[in-house]
Scaffold this active site. Structure first.
Site, short mmCIF file in Angstrom:
data_model
loop_
_atom_site.label_atom_id
_atom_site.label_comp_id
_atom_site.label_asym_id
_atom_site.label_seq_id
_atom_site.Cartn_x
_atom_site.Cartn_y
_atom_site.Cartn_z
N SER A 296 -0.77 -3.72 30.97
CA SER A 296 -2.13 -4.17 30.67
C SER A 296 -2.07 -5.23 29.57
CB SER A 296 -2.94 -2.99 30.15
OG SER A 296 -2.30 -2.48 28.98
N LYS A 297 -3.19 -5.88 29.36
CA LYS A 297 -3.25 -6.88 28.30
C LYS A 297 -2.99 -6.20 26.95
CE LYS A 297 -6.29 -10.25 26.08
NZ LYS A 297 -5.75 -9.88 24.80
#
Ligand code: GLU
Length: 503
Positions: free
Chosen positions: A261-262
């Site tokens: 994920s970011k």
């Protein structure tokens, strides 16, 4: 059958690296098969629209060298390529499904839907759904009379169109990556096809467009696998042949624990977006792969191998090699661990393999000092094995253009002594007679100078490097001498002797 594939991003933010990989696999497959690669913008969810996202997607693909054959900019005979410009089409097909009894109008208000869910929960139904059972108790065109439905629609009552999922049927399809997928319709709900704002949902728009654009293979992320059974049903309901599906494995965090994920990338300090992206809401800047210094061909090579491998030991593949070797059958089922160290390694390989001339030109644009292309070429050649990114050359190569002002303490302590200073002085006198020196000449001169009284190299070399660069280690010293030139070498030796004291 001619191969036509599409990358169909929604412009809801920056393009995640996983999205770039999806685009890449579509592109490689199309090119390998002599087919077409379509870029379709899926912008029917207007609540999630983000300004600039569409341009960002396009610029990212351009940078990565993934060029669409058809799309909003490229044009093509299956346009428009943006869903918001195809609105009328979707309504037509939703109507067809209604007319054939395969979809229905639903007038339930949000409160009524909540009530239904509450009721089911009280009856211990863990996952309450609008489905073959519950639809018989709700306010829709299956429970209301034709006149009532007409009256509600005429009065402008907000409503949606839902797909009438058949009861207790097995849906089966063969996914190229995952093999046979079998899902019973009892587990599926009556998905909304048209929203109350008159816009289609993703599901309807997606399959209508894939059909009308003659898409032969749907290659997309695994997160869309749960939607595939519904899509298969929709194709069937509309009397269309479904494309072939290939659902790509997830990109996982470096430790393999969960989806990349970011947040995970931010925490571990590596990019997740191809280009710089400034979040329009909080104005937070995320630095891209490009701006970090990744070369597009290294980035592509790295990305291609995240979930696919042609087999064998070879790791370096140019885009043309990837096209030649790509096959959907070689895509892995298991998630691919994201290893940023590997990405760096690829970058280093590609940096090393670039011509000095090309690197020098880019290097010159990064420097704040003026240097000639000849010098720049020699500097990059001297440095390219030692850095991962070209922008690191600016710092690593500062000493070529600026005299050192500080000196590595450890080297001073260990290697700066009377003998070294005496020899450096002598060497300075020797080379002062020259206008220029090649690396070989410098080496010859230095060795024969030390050979006179048999002083070992190791007693003087570190001090010479220290005087010239301020550092304890670095690229080939004789080449440094040659690049700096005799008078600069003499000046630096004198400068070091004046600055440094012998303990
Ligand atoms: N619009 C979807 C997305 O944002 C497309 C999924 C698909 O390829 O079907 O990823």
């Amino acid at each position: 059958m001619s191969v036509r594939v599409r990358f169909a991003p929604s412009p809801t933010g920056a393009l995640h690296i996983g999205g770039v990989r999806t685009a890449l696999y579509n592109y490689l497959f199309a090119k390998k098969q002599g087919g077409q690669f379509v870029l379709r913008i899926e912008d029917t969810d207007q609540t999630r629209f983000v300004e600039g996202a569409e341009e960002y997607i396009r610029e990212s693909l351009t940078w990565a060298g993934i060029t669409p054959d058809e799309g909003v900019i490229e044009g093509g005979e299956f346009g428009p390529y943006k869903q918001s410009e195809r609105k009328a089409l979707y309504a037509e097909y939703a109507q067809k499904l209604i007319d054939e009894g395969k979809a229905y109008y639903a007038f339930d208000t949000p409160e009524e839907l909540d009530e239904m869910r509450e009721r089911l929960k009280e009856n211990r139904i863990a996952n309450p759904q609008y489905n073959a059972v519950t639809r018989t108790q709700m306010k829709n065109s299956l429970t209301l009379s034709e006149d009532e439905v007409k009256a509600l629609i005429d009065a402008g009552t907000p409503h949606v169109i839902r797909f009438k999922m058949p009861k207790n049927e097995d849906i089966r399809f063969e996914d190229i990556v995952r093999g046979w997928v079998v899902v019973n319709t009892t587990t599926l709900d009556d998905k909304i096809l048209m929203k109350s704002d008159g816009m289609p949902t993703y599901h309807l728009a997606n399959i209508v467009d894939d059909h009308l654009m003659k898409i032969s293979h749907v290659i997309r992320g695994e997160e869309w696998l749960p939607s595939a059974p519904l899509h298969v049903m929709l194709y069937e309901a509309l009397g269309w042949e479904a494309p072939q599906f290939a659902h790509l494995p997830l990109l996982l965090k470096p430790d393999g624990n969960g989806k990349l994920s970011k947040r995970a990338a931010d925490k571990l300090g590596f990019p997740i977006f191809p280009l710089n992206w400034t979040d329009p809401v909080n104005e937070e800047l995320s630095v891209g792969f490009k701006e970090t210094g990744y070369l597009p061909d290294a980035f592509i090579n790295f990305l291609a191998l995240l979930g696919w491998n042609p087999g064998g030991e070879r790791e370096l593949f140019a885009m043309s090699d990837l096209i030649e070797l790509f096959s959907l059958e070689k895509i892995n089922k298991a998630g691919a661990k994201f290893d940023i160290e590997k990405a760096k390694w690829f970058n280093q390989q590609y940096l090393k393999n670039r011509s000095n001339q090309e690197l020098a030109q880019e290097f010159m644009t990064l420097l704040d000092t003026e240097v000639s292309i000849e010098i720049a070429e020699r500097v990059v050649a001297n440095l390219k094995e030692r850095v991962t990114f070209i922008n690191e050359m600016v710092e690593a190569g500062r000493f070529y253009f600026e005299r050192p002002t500080t000196y590595d303490e450890k080297t001073v302590r260990k290697k700066w002594n009377e003998l070294a200073v005496e020899k450096l002085n002598g060497f300075a006198q020797e080379i002062a007679n020259f206008d220029s020196l090649s690396a070989e000449q410098a080496k010859e001169l230095f060795s024969s100078f030390l050979a006179k009284d048999e002083t070992p190299f190791g007693r003087v070399m570190p001090a010479l490097r220290l005087a010239l660069t301020g550092q304890g280690g670095g690229p080939d010293l004789m080449e440094i001498i040659s690049i700096l030139g005799p008078s600069e070498v003499v000046a630096r030796i004198e400068g070091a002797i004046q600055t440094l004291t012998i303990e």
